[in-house]
Motif scaffolding. Structure first.
Motif, mmCIF file in Angstrom:
data_model
loop_
_atom_site.group_PDB
_atom_site.id
_atom_site.type_symbol
_atom_site.label_atom_id
_atom_site.label_comp_id
_atom_site.label_asym_id
_atom_site.label_seq_id
_atom_site.Cartn_x
_atom_site.Cartn_y
_atom_site.Cartn_z
ATOM 1 N N ALA A 50 0.838 -1.203 0.000
ATOM 2 C CA ALA A 50 0.000 0.000 0.000
ATOM 3 C C ALA A 50 0.874 1.254 0.000
ATOM 4 O O ALA A 50 0.606 2.209 -0.731
ATOM 5 C CB ALA A 50 -0.931 -0.001 1.210
ATOM 6 N N ALA A 51 1.923 1.240 0.805
ATOM 7 C CA ALA A 51 2.809 2.408 0.884
ATOM 8 C C ALA A 51 3.478 2.677 -0.467
ATOM 9 O O ALA A 51 3.645 3.830 -0.865
ATOM 10 C CB ALA A 51 3.865 2.192 1.966
ATOM 11 N N ALA A 52 3.859 1.605 -1.176
ATOM 12 C CA ALA A 52 4.501 1.779 -2.487
ATOM 13 C C ALA A 52 3.559 2.496 -3.446
ATOM 14 O O ALA A 52 3.953 3.444 -4.150
ATOM 15 C CB ALA A 52 4.919 0.429 -3.064
ATOM 16 N N VAL A 53 2.317 2.072 -3.501
ATOM 17 C CA VAL A 53 1.363 2.677 -4.436
ATOM 18 C C VAL A 53 1.010 4.108 -4.008
ATOM 19 O O VAL A 53 0.966 5.018 -4.827
ATOM 20 C CB VAL A 53 0.087 1.810 -4.559
ATOM 21 C CG1 VAL A 53 -0.896 2.420 -5.549
ATOM 22 C CG2 VAL A 53 0.436 0.403 -4.994
ATOM 23 N N ALA A 54 0.778 4.293 -2.728
ATOM 24 C CA ALA A 54 0.374 5.615 -2.233
ATOM 25 C C ALA A 54 1.486 6.653 -2.374
ATOM 26 O O ALA A 54 1.220 7.847 -2.408
ATOM 27 C CB ALA A 54 -0.086 5.519 -0.776
ATOM 28 N N SER A 55 2.725 6.192 -2.441
ATOM 29 C CA SER A 55 3.846 7.124 -2.621
ATOM 30 C C SER A 55 4.304 7.138 -4.078
ATOM 31 O O SER A 55 5.359 7.669 -4.403
ATOM 32 C CB SER A 55 5.021 6.746 -1.719
ATOM 33 O OG SER A 55 5.435 5.420 -1.971
ATOM 34 N N HIS A 56 3.492 6.518 -4.958
ATOM 35 C CA HIS A 56 3.771 6.515 -6.398
ATOM 36 C C HIS A 56 5.068 5.837 -6.770
ATOM 37 O O HIS A 56 5.665 6.134 -7.799
ATOM 38 C CB HIS A 56 3.704 7.952 -6.953
ATOM 39 C CG HIS A 56 2.410 8.610 -6.602
ATOM 40 N ND1 HIS A 56 1.223 8.303 -7.218
ATOM 41 C CD2 HIS A 56 2.119 9.506 -5.624
ATOM 42 C CE1 HIS A 56 0.247 9.008 -6.652
ATOM 43 N NE2 HIS A 56 0.753 9.738 -5.684
ATOM 44 N N GLN A 57 5.467 4.878 -5.961
ATOM 45 C CA GLN A 57 6.654 4.084 -6.270
ATOM 46 C C GLN A 57 6.261 2.806 -7.006
ATOM 47 O O GLN A 57 7.098 1.943 -7.240
ATOM 48 C CB GLN A 57 7.406 3.739 -4.989
ATOM 49 C CG GLN A 57 7.950 4.968 -4.260
ATOM 50 C CD GLN A 57 8.809 4.567 -3.101
ATOM 51 O OE1 GLN A 57 9.977 4.218 -3.258
ATOM 52 N NE2 GLN A 57 8.235 4.591 -1.912
ATOM 53 N N ALA A 58 5.022 2.681 -7.328
ATOM 54 C CA ALA A 58 4.487 1.590 -8.162
ATOM 55 C C ALA A 58 3.112 2.074 -8.595
ATOM 56 O O ALA A 58 2.509 2.921 -7.921
ATOM 57 C CB ALA A 58 4.356 0.289 -7.379
ATOM 58 N N VAL A 59 2.625 1.543 -9.693
ATOM 59 C CA VAL A 59 1.296 1.968 -10.149
ATOM 60 C C VAL A 59 0.218 1.199 -9.398
ATOM 61 O O VAL A 59 -0.852 1.720 -9.103
ATOM 62 C CB VAL A 59 1.154 1.742 -11.668
ATOM 63 C CG1 VAL A 59 -0.272 1.948 -12.123
ATOM 64 C CG2 VAL A 59 2.081 2.680 -12.393
ATOM 65 N N ALA A 60 0.525 -0.042 -9.083
ATOM 66 C CA ALA A 60 -0.392 -0.887 -8.326
ATOM 67 C C ALA A 60 0.448 -1.960 -7.654
ATOM 68 O O ALA A 60 1.649 -2.073 -7.913
ATOM 69 C CB ALA A 60 -1.441 -1.513 -9.244
ATOM 70 N N ALA A 61 -0.183 -2.725 -6.776
ATOM 71 C CA ALA A 61 0.565 -3.751 -6.046
ATOM 72 C C ALA A 61 -0.319 -4.958 -5.792
ATOM 73 O O ALA A 61 -1.547 -4.893 -5.884
ATOM 74 C CB ALA A 61 1.073 -3.186 -4.726
ATOM 75 N N LEU A 62 0.357 -6.060 -5.464
ATOM 76 C CA LEU A 62 -0.368 -7.248 -5.041
ATOM 77 C C LEU A 62 -0.096 -7.471 -3.567
ATOM 78 O O LEU A 62 1.009 -7.248 -3.083
ATOM 79 C CB LEU A 62 0.104 -8.483 -5.852
ATOM 80 C CG LEU A 62 -0.510 -8.737 -7.218
ATOM 81 C CD1 LEU A 62 -2.031 -8.883 -7.126
ATOM 82 C CD2 LEU A 62 -0.115 -7.693 -8.209
ATOM 83 N N GLY A 63 -1.122 -7.915 -2.855
ATOM 84 C CA GLY A 63 -0.973 -8.232 -1.448
ATOM 85 C C GLY A 63 -1.754 -9.496 -1.178
ATOM 86 O O GLY A 63 -2.261 -10.128 -2.102
#
Lengths: 482, 102
Positions: free
Chosen positions: A160-173
């Motif tokens: 979530a932190a990666a996406v919210a900080s724009h360090q990824a476009v989306a993520a899997l969890g």
């Protein structure tokens, strides 16, 4: 230069097709950004730069040759570190697996690779996916990009932190008791837990096998839907997976919610909501009515028993699944002595406190003399809750309620009292217990921190659920990242 | 409901033994307290009337591996033996090397 903040899956696909940027340059831009930004956020455990750039090159070749590419081709994703990517370290946030290199790709990784997605790296999580804040990580603890003094949620906090900080476009969890939806809610994102069995768990390090599901964390419902389309489906290597096919375009089917009945569960007392949550929740219900939905009260009498049920069944399964971590098979421990000594010493030292606590609790509820009163009873109550959900969905199409009782809390706020931490899962676990799909979309009151609104549907009704969530997102206009 | 003393020092030691997890004295104390609190909380399950539930029937609703056997083609696991052996953290030829344990 492309502003990373503005990127969604749809936008990237269009930019690539129009040759406004190459997949290689886009991927490289993300890594350049991560190099400075992640010092602040700690979203990533491991970066996969060489492999990502190689994958990006492959996509560029296809585009140059005018080949058809999937809408996920060239899209940079972050992957929670309990999902196996072949040849790379997969730690599950634990010292126990500090040296474990995955021997195979998870099913979802294979599917995403086939679609041409780019894996930027593995993200931090609570150890073995146990927790609600990512504070149980044996490695870096990720921070909430909206407020660095607060947790991003857990256990998919890094994602979530990666996406919210724009360090990824989306993520899997992965989501066993809320671990995709709650971090999404804390970070102002969309988090989806599919129906149990919709997505293969092959290559997901097992925590609670009858509850675990993999799901996307994205900036909007559309992106979550694109990812679900790719990762859903039958896998012979996961016997609990179903032949579920989901089309992302199903989210556009209805243009409004006329004819849709939405149930508000009367056992979830809105009078207990804190002021700002109550405000944002009321605003949301108004939006749903504006969309034409009929809102009515519904009863799921034993819904509040979901949490006690969860904290019996899940630790029981954990105690079984984590028995394999012995200091010998997956990762070396420095311990010596008899076989029993090696087990005791390794597990004593390499497991963190929450992991130990849950294994011990699970061992207790499965032990002779207590099995009937605890484990068996919890299974019976779970069956009862499932029946009540089934009856509810005979009367309404969807259910809504908040994702969490509070916004993101501060670091250390709940670490002293395990039960307080567990209680924060109260709105997310019912969907896991019943095996039904649930999606959290961000909502706001007057305070700066977001909450989440959950849409819940019956088994395999993701199309109806995501269609409604998409319409809600459009009208409520909380798309702060777009 | 009164605070249960379901878990005492002896129980924790037994659980530590069963689960093969060494606990420090501090951890034993901590977990005794935590487990009592958690079990106190989950005790509310006891009061639920589940007489109407036939668990065998419920479990049969879950598809079993037997049904999966209908499949004519079973996708083979795609990794080679070498992939697994290459992943060993320490090896001697094709063997996983571990510390002496006997």
């Amino acid at each position: 230069m492309i502003t990373l903040h503005e990127l969604t899956i749809k936008k990237i696909h269009s930019l690539l097709l129009q040759k406004e940027i190459s997949a290689f340059d886009l991927t490289k831009e993300f890594f350049d950004y991560i190099e400075t930004k992640d010092k602040e956020i700690n979203a990533y455990r491991l970066l996969l730069k060489d492999e990502a750039l190689r994958q990006a090159n492959e996509i560029d070749k296809k585009i140059a040759a005018s080949e058809n590419i999937s809408f996920l081709a060239g899209v940079p994703l972050a992957i929670k570190d309990n999902i196996l990517i072949r040849n790379y370290l997969t730690t599950a946030g634990s010292k126990m697996l500090a040296h474990y290199r995955a021997a195979y790709d998870a099913m979802i990784i294979q599917s995403l690779k086939k679609a041409g997605a780019i894996f930027l790296g593995k993200t931090n999580l609570d150890e073995f996916a146990m927790g609600s804040s990512s504070e149980n990580s044996a490695f870096e603890k990720p921070k909430n990009p909206l407020d660095l003094s607060r947790v991003p949620g857990g256990t998919s906090g890094g994602s979530a932190a990666a996406v919210a900080s724009h360090q990824a476009v989306a993520a899997l969890g992965s989501d066993t008791g809320g671990s995709v939806r709650q971090p999404a809610s804390f970070c102002g994102l969309v988090g989806l837990k599919p129906t149990y069995g919709a997505v293969s768990r092959f290559g997901l390090i097992a925590m609670s096998s009858s509850l675990d599901q993999i799901g996307p964390i994205a900036k909007n419902v559309e992106d979550a839907a694109y990812i679900l389309e790719i990762i859903a489906g039958k896998d012979s290597r996961d016997e609990t997976s179903e032949n579920f096919q989901f089309q992302a375009r199903s989210i556009y089917e209805r243009k409004d919610l006329r004819g849709i009945k939405i149930g508000l569960v009367k056992e979830i007392e809105t009078s207990s909501f804190e002021k700002d949550l109550a405000l944002s929740y009321q605003k949301s219900l108004t939006c749903l009515q504006q969309l034409g939905a009929t809102i009515e009260e519904i009863s799921i009498p034993h819904i509040s028993l979901s949490l006690p049920c969860y904290y019996v069944l899940m630790p029981a399964e954990v105690s079984s699944n984590l028995a394999r971590f012995d200091g010998l098979r997956y990762s070396p421990s420095e311990k010596a002595g008899s076989l029993k000594d090696v087990y005791f010493e390794t597990r004593g030292e390499y497991f963190g406190p929450e992991t130990k606590r849950r294994i011990i609790l699970g061992t207790f509820v499965l032990s002779s003399g207590y099995y009937d009163a605890y484990y068996l009873k919890a299974r019976l109550v779970q069956a009862l809750i499932k029946k009540e959900f089934e009856e509810a969905f005979q009367k309404v199409d969807l259910l809504v309620w908040p994702t969490t009782p509070t916004p993101a809390f501060k670091f250390g706020e709940k670490t002293e009292d395990p039960l307080a931490m567990y209680l924060s899962d109260i709105f997310t676990v019912p969907a896991n217990i019943a095996g039904v799909p649930a999606v959290s979309v961000p909502i706001y009151g007057e305070e700066p921190l977001p909450y989440g609104l959950q849409f819940i549907a019956y088994h395999f009704q993701e199309a109806k659920m995501l269609n409604a969530a998409y319409l809600f997102e459009q009208i409520s206009n909380y798309g702060k990242f777009l | 409901m009164e605070r249960g003393n379901l878990i005492n020092e002896k129980t924790i030691e037994h659980l530590s033994e069963l689960s093969r997890i060494k606990l420090t004295p501090a951890e034993k104390q901590r977990f005794e307290k935590d487990l009592n609190a958690i079990l106190d909380y989950v005790n509310q399950l006891q009061a639920v009337d589940t007489a109407s539930i036939n668990l065998d029937e419920e479990l049969l609703k879950i598809k079993t591996a037997l049904e999966a056997a209908e499949k004519t083609e079973k996708e083979k696991l795609s990794f080679e033996r070498d992939d697994l052996i290459d992943g060993f953290y320490d090896r001697k030829e094709d063997w996983l090397k571990i510390p002496p344990i006997f």
